[in-house]
Every structure is written in C-alpha cells, then in structure tokens.
Design a protein around this motif. Structure first.
Motif, PDB file in Angstrom:
ATOM      1  N   ARG A   7      60.869  12.996 -10.384  1.00  0.00           N
ATOM      2  CA  ARG A   7      59.834  12.876 -11.271  1.00  0.00           C
ATOM      3  C   ARG A   7      59.570  11.848  -9.600  1.00  0.00           C
TER       4      ARG A   7
ATOM      5  N   GLU B 278      67.365   8.033 -12.385  1.00  0.00           N
ATOM      6  CA  GLU B 278      66.060   8.118 -13.636  1.00  0.00           C
ATOM      7  C   GLU B 278      65.350   9.632 -12.872  1.00  0.00           C
ATOM      8  N   CYS B 279      65.078   9.128 -10.802  1.00  0.00           N
ATOM      9  CA  CYS B 279      63.838  10.197 -10.989  1.00  0.00           C
ATOM     10  C   CYS B 279      64.382  10.572  -9.877  1.00  0.00           C
TER      11      CYS B 279
ATOM     12  N   TYR C 221      56.140  10.107 -16.911  1.00  0.00           N
ATOM     13  CA  TYR C 221      56.805  10.907 -17.619  1.00  0.00           C
ATOM     14  C   TYR C 221      55.253  11.959 -17.922  1.00  0.00           C
TER      15      TYR C 221
ATOM     16  N   ALA D 246      58.844   5.076 -13.757  1.00  0.00           N
ATOM     17  CA  ALA D 246      59.650   6.506 -13.891  1.00  0.00           C
ATOM     18  C   ALA D 246      57.730   7.270 -14.965  1.00  0.00           C
TER      19      ALA D 246
ATOM     20  N   ALA E 282      57.455   8.597  -9.245  1.00  0.00           N
ATOM     21  CA  ALA E 282      57.365   6.844  -9.751  1.00  0.00           C
ATOM     22  C   ALA E 282      56.704   5.641  -9.018  1.00  0.00           C
TER      23      ALA E 282
END
Length: 257
Positions: free
Chosen positions: A124, A94-95, A147, A145, A126
């Motif tokens: 990104r 995801e990151c 956002y 994560a 986290a």
C-alpha cells in the motif's frame, strides 16, 4: 477642511501599514537542495538497511552515535535518526517493501520545516513526513500508511464490535457477581451458627472412693483395753472391772478419735 481630510487619510494609511506588518508571518530560511539531499539519503539508507541495523545503532553510546553522524556530515539528531529507523521498520511491516516516492512539498514556519512526499510500497502507499528544527536538523520522520475508505470502515467496525463486546462481557460478569449476593446471608448464618455452637463438656471421671482404712487390730493393746474398761466401769458406777471383759476394740468410721 482639506487639511483635516488629508490627515485622516494619512492616519488610515499608517494604520493599514502597521496592520499589514503585524499580520505577516516570519518563516525560517532553508536550503532546499541541502534538505532534499538529507531526505534522499535517509530514505535510501532505510530502504537498504538490514533487520539488525537498528539494534546495532541503539547499542552504541550517545557519544559514538553522534560522532558517526557528525563525521558523515548528516544533519540528524540522535533521537531523530533512531526514531526514523524505527518508523521505517514499522512502515515496512504494514506496507511492504519500499518501491519509490514522488516529489517533495515544503512547509516552513518560524521554528520548523516540514517536508513531505507520497511513497509507494509493495502492499500500500504511504505518506512520509520529515520535520526539521530551526537549525535544519532532522527532528522526526513519520510514515503513515494510506487506507481505502472500505478498509477504514472495516477497521472502525471491528473496533466498535470489539469495544461493545468487551462492555457486554463486563456487564454479564457484574450481573453474575451481583446474583451471588443472595447466598451471602445463608453463608454468614452458617458461620455464625458454627461459631456459637457450645463445645462438648469434658467427661467427668468419677472420683475414687476414699479408701477405708483397715481396722486396726488392737486385741493385743492391753493398755488401751484397761483404760477403756476403767472408763466403762466408772460410767456404770462400779469400782471394779470384774463384771465384764473387753475382747476387741473397733474404730467407728464416723468418729474422729
């Protein structure tokens, strides 16, 4: 009077002392350096592990896995360690790839210790949280994560559209299904009419006409001729049969003799 006032102040002081003692929260004692060493090892191990590492750990027996952790001197439970590996793999999907992390913050309660830090990944950032039990063994690790507000609103909008779209599709399907109910009486009547229709009677074959027995030729039956002649003569009051001659005898169909 002064004694009463002194006793009153003493009573209030004692009450406040007990209240203060009751409101104080007990926290578990922990070694910050040991906890930090465990978290650093886990982050470095997760960042350097291969894709099939988790599968290798999961295929090990419980005894072998716990023996490995004990021999390495790691304060990890089996479930906590495997859960941390799974959480890290999901976070990297995801990151992106792990880069670094910041300082740790510690929050201790009576029976657990939470250690958290902000981590930087390729795509990104986290938030990593470690939870240790009262024996300072790792209970779980989560990687959440972070956002932006725009991404959160976009995801919320997509979820809303998806949910409303699903509801409308289901409502349209139900409406179409209800509209077909008007055909049910006609179908039911057709089945009932087909069921009540009389079956065709089987063809009746004409019975064979009774065969007519062939007349017996009794011209040569002299004994029967004599008897019939005598009967005729007796019925006419004659004692002799000379006046007539029986030439043939034929059975009538309606007589039964």
């Amino acid at each position: 009077m002064r004694k009463k006032i002194s006793l009153l102040f003493c009573g209030l002081a004692v009450t406040l002392c007990f209240t203060g003692c009751g409101s104080s929260k007990e926290t578990m004692a922990y070694d910050e350096a040991t906890v930090q060493q465990s978290t650093e090892f886990l982050i470095e191990y997760c960042a350097s592990m291969q894709d099939d590492t988790v599968e290798q750990w999961e295929t090990m027996t419980d005894f072998a896995l716990e023996s490995q952790l004990t021999q390495a001197g790691l304060p990890f439970t089996k479930d906590g360690f495997l859960g941390a590996l799974d959480a890290w793999q999901s976070a990297e999907k995801e990151c992106g790839e792990y880069v670094s992390h910041g300082d740790y913050t510690y929050e201790a309660s009576k029976d657990e210790l939470q250690v958290s830090t902000e981590a930087e990944f390729a795509d990104r950032d986290a938030h990593i949280t470690f939870v240790f039990d009262e024996n300072q063994y790792l209970d779980s690790m989560t990687v959440d994560a972070e956002y932006t507000t725009g991404e959160i609103l976009k995801k919320a909008g997509l979820n809303t559209v998806l949910g409303m779209g699903t509801v409308f599709v289901v409502l349209i399907f139900i409406s179409a299904l209800i509209s077909l109910f008007r055909f049910i009486p006609a179908i039911e009547a057709a089945f009932k009419k087909k069921k009540d229709a009389p079956k065709a009677a089987p063809a009746v074959q004409p019975e064979a006409a009774p065969s007519v027995e062939e007349a017996e030729d009794v011209t040569d039956d002299t004994e029967l001729v004599a008897v019939i002649a005598a009967a005729i003569a007796a019925s006419e009051g004659s004692s002799s049969t000379d006046g007539f001659t029986v030439r043939s005898i034929r059975r009538r169909p309606s007589n039964k003799w």
